[in-house]
Design an enzyme around this catalytic site. Structure first.
Site, PDB file in Angstrom:
ATOM      1  N   PRO A   2      -2.134  -3.362  -5.205  1.00  0.00           N
ATOM      2  CA  PRO A   2      -1.264  -4.211  -4.430  1.00  0.00           C
ATOM      3  C   PRO A   2      -0.662  -3.496  -3.236  1.00  0.00           C
ATOM      4  CG  PRO A   2      -0.443  -3.776  -6.653  1.00  0.00           C
ATOM      5  CD  PRO A   2      -1.411  -2.731  -6.287  1.00  0.00           C
ATOM      6  N   GLU A   3      -0.844  -4.098  -2.094  1.00  0.00           N
ATOM      7  CA  GLU A   3      -0.120  -3.674  -0.915  1.00  0.00           C
ATOM      8  C   GLU A   3       1.022  -4.670  -0.776  1.00  0.00           C
ATOM      9  OE1 GLU A   3      -2.699  -2.665   2.400  1.00  0.00           O
ATOM     10  OE2 GLU A   3      -4.382  -2.475   1.033  1.00  0.00           O
TER      11      GLU A   3
END
Length: 274
Positions: A2-3
DNA sequence: AAGGTAACCTGACTGC
DNA sequence: TGCAGTCAGGTTACCT
């Protein structure tokens, strides 16, 4: 995994289910994360009402009366909401939080994620060692060309790595760093100090656009990312450069190149990005 | 102070 | 089919 967009998508999916609700149970099945999940977590959280679910960079901040639960998804973490009792936990379902009428599950195969507790008595959460040195939020008006220009003076490292470092602006991970630089027409190898005011302005614009677009389509799906309600994200379908080595640039048909910067893959178009 | 590298961990995929 | 090697969204700790 996840960014910032994936974390924000998760936050938006969880918020309506958790804000204003009270924690009725906490189960830590496997405390082995980046740092051990505190054994006392259940006693600290049970009975607490969750006031707000906030995000700072890639951290989710669960604001409760007694303090803040800090959660980071690392490379492979995800939160899932279940509106009915969830199925038997799998090997990587490490933590479960029970609320009045829903169940939250933290899954993280690689265990690079974190779940930590910051008591209110320890002061402002922004001063927590993990948060204190983070750069500005990408959608904060303070993130502008002047800030980027000033912050990159004297930095000889390639702009890609400076962007990724997160001390100027947070949330730009490996996928979106490549995507943002493509959109800004900037070569990822360019020493950060060589960016002029115009290119700083273009970069700011590009980072904002790319992140906003990714959030609006539900994040990226690479391998196994799914949002908190189980939906997949669609960003990767429209990636301009990431993961497209050898494929024609969508703008000029030049083959996309891949290179390694600090052990991480970077993708770029040698013609569009100078 | 900034930059480079190793480390944390599991799973999916590739090629022999 | 099996096994070894490579790669993956992140970040800290440590060394120069």
């Amino acid at each position: 995994m996840p960014e910032l967009p994936e974390v924000e998508v998760t936050r938006r999916a969880l918020a309506p289910h958790v804000e204003g609700r009270r924690v009725t149970g906490v189960v830590v099945r496997d405390a082995r994360m980046r740092w051990p999940v505190p054994r006392e977590l259940p006693q600290w959280l049970v009975g607490q009402r969750i006031d707000h679910l906030d995000r700072r960079g890639k951290y989710l901040l669960w604001q409760v009366e007694a303090g803040t639960l800090i959660s980071h998804l690392g490379m492979s973490g995800s939160w899932r909401v279940h509106l009915a009792p969830p199925p038997a936990p799998g090997r990587h379902d490490h933590v479960e939080i029970h609320l009045d009428r829903c169940w939250l599950r933290l899954t993280d195969p690689r265990r690079f994620g974190a779940l930590l507790w910051h008591p209110r008595a320890d002061g402002d959460i922004a001063q927590h060692p993990l948060l204190a040195h983070l750069g500005v939020e990408p959608f904060d008006p303070r993130f502008d060309a002047a800030l980027v220009y000033a912050a990159t003076r004297g930095r000889t490292a390639p702009i890609k790595q400076v962007l990724l470092a997160g001390d100027i602006v947070v949330g730009v991970g490996n996928i979106y760093a490549s995507e943002s630089l493509f959109r800004a027409g900037i070569n990822p190898k360019l020493p950060a100090r060589r960016l002029g005011p115009m290119r700083c302005a273009r970069l700011v614009e590009a980072v904002r656009e790319v992140l906003a677009e990714a959030i609006s389509v539900g994040g990226s799906t690479l391998r196994d990312f799914v949002g908190a309600e189980g939906a997949e994200g669609y960003f990767m379908r429209e990636a301009a450069v990431y993961g497209r080595e050898g494929a024609p640039c969508r703008a000029c048909r030049t083959p996309i190149r891949r290179l390694l910067q600090g052990q991480r893959a970077t993708y770029y178009c040698p013609r569009c990005q100078r």
